[in-house]
Write a protein that holds these residues in place. Sequence first.
Motif, PDB file in Angstrom:
ATOM      1  N   GLY A 100     -34.080 124.946  70.411  1.00 38.37           N
ATOM      2  CA  GLY A 100     -33.431 125.963  71.225  1.00 38.37           C
ATOM      3  C   GLY A 100     -32.406 125.373  72.168  1.00 38.37           C
ATOM      4  N   VAL A 101     -32.781 124.288  72.839  1.00 39.14           N
ATOM      5  CA  VAL A 101     -31.849 123.628  73.764  1.00 39.14           C
ATOM      6  C   VAL A 101     -30.645 123.093  72.990  1.00 39.14           C
ATOM      7  N   MET A 102     -30.894 122.488  71.838  1.00 43.69           N
ATOM      8  CA  MET A 102     -29.801 121.975  71.006  1.00 43.69           C
ATOM      9  C   MET A 102     -28.856 123.102  70.601  1.00 43.69           C
ATOM     10  N   GLY A 103     -29.415 124.228  70.193  1.00 44.57           N
ATOM     11  CA  GLY A 103     -28.596 125.356  69.775  1.00 44.57           C
ATOM     12  C   GLY A 103     -27.706 125.855  70.894  1.00 44.57           C
ATOM     13  N   ALA A 104     -28.244 125.920  72.115  1.00 45.12           N
ATOM     14  CA  ALA A 104     -27.463 126.392  73.264  1.00 45.12           C
ATOM     15  C   ALA A 104     -26.311 125.438  73.563  1.00 45.12           C
TER      16      ALA A 104
ATOM     17  N   GLY B  89     -19.634 124.721  72.187  1.00 46.49           N
ATOM     18  CA  GLY B  89     -18.483 124.231  71.435  1.00 46.49           C
ATOM     19  C   GLY B  89     -17.871 125.326  70.579  1.00 46.49           C
ATOM     20  N   VAL B  90     -18.723 126.151  69.948  1.00 44.52           N
ATOM     21  CA  VAL B  90     -18.239 127.255  69.127  1.00 44.52           C
ATOM     22  C   VAL B  90     -17.488 128.265  69.994  1.00 44.52           C
TER      23      VAL B  90
ATOM     24  N   SER C  59     -31.756 112.048  72.478  1.00 41.58           N
ATOM     25  CA  SER C  59     -31.481 112.591  71.138  1.00 41.58           C
ATOM     26  C   SER C  59     -30.893 113.989  71.242  1.00 41.58           C
ATOM     27  N   ILE C  60     -31.431 114.826  72.119  1.00 42.96           N
ATOM     28  CA  ILE C  60     -30.865 116.163  72.309  1.00 42.96           C
ATOM     29  C   ILE C  60     -29.453 116.064  72.870  1.00 42.96           C
TER      30      ILE C  60
ATOM     31  N   GLY D  44     -26.593 117.146  70.487  1.00 40.50           N
ATOM     32  CA  GLY D  44     -25.997 118.362  71.028  1.00 40.50           C
ATOM     33  C   GLY D  44     -24.506 118.199  71.252  1.00 40.50           C
ATOM     34  N   MET D  45     -24.110 117.052  71.786  1.00 37.96           N
ATOM     35  CA  MET D  45     -22.690 116.776  72.003  1.00 37.96           C
ATOM     36  C   MET D  45     -21.932 116.747  70.669  1.00 37.96           C
ATOM     37  N   LEU D  46     -22.484 116.065  69.689  1.00 37.49           N
ATOM     38  CA  LEU D  46     -21.813 115.964  68.395  1.00 37.49           C
ATOM     39  C   LEU D  46     -21.652 117.330  67.738  1.00 37.49           C
TER      40      LEU D  46
END
Length: 625
Positions: free
Chosen positions: A74-78, A83-84, A131-132, A136-138
């Motif tokens: 969830g945190v990664m998706g946010a 970026g989108v 890792s997140i 997440g940045m990438l």
Amino acid sequence: MKNAVQRFGKFLSSMVMPNIGAFIAWGFITALFIEKGWLPNAQLATLNGPMLNYLLPVLIAFQGGKLIGGDRGGVMGAIATIGVIVGAPDYPMLMGAMVMGPLAGFVIKKFDQAMDGRMPAGFEMLINNFSIGIFGMLLAIVGYYAIGPFMSAVLIVLKGGVQVLVNHNLLPLAAIFIEPAKVLFLNNAINHGIFTPIGIEQAAEAGKSIMYMLEANPGPGLGLLLAYWAFSKDKATKDSAPGAIIIHFFGGIHEIYFPYILMNPLVIVGPIAGNICAILFYSITKAGLVGPSAPGSIIAFMSMSPKTSIAITALGVLIAAAVSFLVSSPIVKMAGSKSLEDAQKKTSDMKAESKGQAAEVLSGADVKTDNIKKIVFACDAGMGSSAMGATKFRNRIKPLNLGITVTNTSVDNVPADADVVVCQYILQDRAVKSAPQARLVAIGNFLQDPNLDTFYAELEGRANATSAPAPAVEAEPEVKEEKKAKKAVLKKEGIKTGLKSVDKETAIRAAGQLLCDLGFANEDYIQAMVDRENMVSTYMGMGVAIPHGTSNAKETVKKSGIVVMQYPEGVDFGDEKAYLVIGIAGVGDEHLEILGNIVASLEDEELLETLKKNADVDTIMKTFG
């Protein structure tokens, strides 16, 4: 193919549905405070843009990531969805969030699987957080340069397609696809996955959008239900219609009328015709809503209407209902007296498919058993009822030599290799969420249940049809005698016999207090036992109840312990009486051996009757301990 479409549609809607409250908040702000709203307010209207462009996509992405990769997903998706959003500043990126959220969850899930068992001790927090941050940045960069622009192009194409339908007066024909899709439980996926993103774009330009009206209009379903109420020849169906009307029209639960269509599929032409007429009317009058109607009740539908066209919005609902009623009525009259009960069961089965679950609720249905290797009994805490149920069923299938492992766990922590999950009806949804890959056997209690008997009969049929290897039944833990003495979970002081009958809560609190007095738990555990009982009954069948705390109360357990309370006259547990009330406080698996002994004693009916009403402390200690 149909099931795959259903699962995909349900997954899309499952990202949106938990966030419907946010959509409603944004819809009200839009309806009230924009320039053409009910209460125009330039300052408050500025809330509209940030909620639409940032809050809603981030919430959807978080939910999508969580569905795939848990909280970390969830945190990664946010993170990635920002970026989108920034990469496509001209369009609200709800559809982009529906892509990026699950993608981010998948990435972090695969990373976690790769790192499982490989993290250096003491570096877990560092690795988890970095890792997140790094992934997440990438993904945010990928979203900015690729996914955002791509989804903008998709929206342009969809918007153009809708405009073609509008320009050629073909938009009403969309109802031909909308109404059947709704009956396949794709209603939320269509409304929030397709129409809402397009509607948001239209509303941003024109202040309203007809796209919000295509699926959510409660008129077609209302007309259908009115036809059944007026003309159905089946009394049960006729009597059920008024209640369904209230739930559908005012509650916005459109699923309530789907069984009435499945009972007689031809009747779907009524809602289709009604929606075609309503969409045509809305197209001619240039109607639209300012925000999505969720749920699709008349209250939500009307509240999203601009104040200048509220009469038009209401008239469109009436047109849809009237046409649907007129077309459906002769079909209902000719339908005879088909059973609503059968249609409701069919609807339930279809809804299970639409949730993407391979799980099945067994109620006498034939189920393939050839590939079953692991059966998991699941309860809320995973320490009591499920342990006894697993032990009894393990012993029951052992002579079949099927090589099946039977174990137990908390319903929220079912292992990924579980082929079948056995749980109580009230825990079905949690079990499906925890183990979507598994078949579900829903039961009333763990010791005596027709669904378990049906499932056993199927396993027995498999055993008779094939030669299987020796069972890989999970072994009981071997405990050295000195360890048993040190960790005695049942003491003579914890056995009370000949008690006078009391009410259920008093009996549970008495067992909890005795666990506390003997040092097995602290006082907070008593209330947790009562809370557990209020959630799901701990009555096991055969006159035995095993009250224990909720899964959240494990920290209140000091060490594993069991107390046995004998009530010769019984304690009412719902419609059943429990004569043995066995209180449990468990740490790990230390209490399972005694539960195994308890289950074994239940196989001897004569001994069980003695234990329930006449046995003394020494007899109970010898039997269970």
